[in-house]
Write an enzyme that holds these catalytic residues in place. Structure first.
Site, PDB file in Angstrom:
ATOM      1  N   LYS A 181     -26.295  43.888  31.816  1.00  0.00           N
ATOM      2  CA  LYS A 181     -26.547  43.387  32.403  1.00  0.00           C
ATOM      3  C   LYS A 181     -25.864  43.284  33.768  1.00  0.00           C
ATOM      4  CE  LYS A 181     -31.188  42.227  30.480  1.00  0.00           C
ATOM      5  NZ  LYS A 181     -32.656  41.640  30.620  1.00  0.00           N
ATOM      6  N   HIS A 209     -35.019  51.500  31.656  1.00  0.00           N
ATOM      7  CA  HIS A 209     -35.277  49.322  31.782  1.00  0.00           C
ATOM      8  C   HIS A 209     -35.980  48.628  32.672  1.00  0.00           C
ATOM      9  CE1 HIS A 209     -33.966  45.385  31.569  1.00  0.00           C
ATOM     10  NE2 HIS A 209     -33.229  45.807  30.354  1.00  0.00           N
TER      11      HIS A 209
END
Ligand code: 13P
Length: 251
Positions: free
Chosen positions: A10, A94
């Site tokens: 991330k 995502h």
């Protein structure tokens, strides 16, 4: 069949130095991983670290790609750029990007671009909530159908699907999913794929689980014909925990 473990860093870590330290530690901790393909997906600025990957087990991936292929798209990154940097896999769809406004149509465009550049998309799907009526199943079904629109039978071999229920993701998650919840969804996803592409392709479809994966629950999801692998967020930033996850799913 070998398992796949994807590390989604991330928006971490915050410096080049820390990214290199983390990569080295992950490579070291996982060097004895047998039968496991490890895909590390750092943020774009740290993709150059592919040049520093020493372990043959570790493959480079990216967390996103632009929906266009080149030109006047300030701040965007194309599939060819990712490919030239050594990425082989790219996460698309995502839930954290969907929250930022990406819909199935955009994700489909990204996925088709990746396939054209010979990159393997890791398509994330998952519902925000589970309702008693089972609407969440058709919600995920629609995500899959729309995101795979225009993908040929032969291209399907390059696609990985990651089931990540939004309610199980991140430190603010409600709870982890159970193996049963994952298995129900896996069967449903295979049915959707089978309806479109036939039973053979559905059978060989790789389906990962993601959402609060940790060393304690990793084995539960993967064992006995469960998930083909895992998509790991927080615990991929901790080399000891990441290595414990890989050890937990060893055959
Ligand atoms: P966590 O493992 O931190 O819940 O994140 C899951 C995820 O979003 C991986 O893509």
């Amino acid at each position: 069949m070998s398992k796949i473990v994807v590390a989604n860093w991330k928006m971490n870590p915050q410096s080049q130095k820390e990214a290199e330290v983390l990569l080295n530690a992950l490579s070291k901790e996982t060097k004895n991983a047998k039968n496991t393909k490890i895909i590390i997906c750092p943020p774009f600025p740290f993709l150059y670290i592919s040049k520093k990957i020493k372990s043959k087990k570790v493959i480079l991936g990216a967390q996103n790609v632009g929906k266009d292929t080149e030109g006047s798209h300030t701040g965007e990154v194309s599939s060819s750029m990712l490919s030239s940097l050594g990425a082989r896999y790219v996460i698309v769809g995502h839930s954290e990007r969907r929250t930022d406004g990406e819909d199935n149509k955009i994700i489909n465009q990204k996925l088709l671009n990746l396939l054209k550049s010979k990159l393997s998309p890791i398509l994330c799907v998952g519902e925000r909530n589970r309702d008693k009526e089972g609407e969440y199943l058709s919600f995920v079904g629609e995500q899959i159908k729309e995101c795979l629109s225009g993908v040929s039978k032969s291209q399907m071999a390059n696609i990985i699907i990651a089931y990540e229920p939004i309610w199980a993701i991140g430190s603010g998650s409600i709870r982890e999913a159970t193996r049963e919840e994952f298995m129900e969804m896996k069967i449903y996803i295979k049915k959707i794929i089978s309806d479109i592409y036939g039973a053979k392709i559905a059978h060989s479809m790789i389906i990962l689980y993601g959402g609060s994966v940790n060393p304690l629950n990793a084995g539960t999801f993967v064992s006995d014909d469960g998930a083909d692998g895992l998509l790991v967020g927080r615990d991929s930033l901790n080399p000891k925990k990441f290595s414990a996850i890989i050890n937990a799913i060893k055959d």
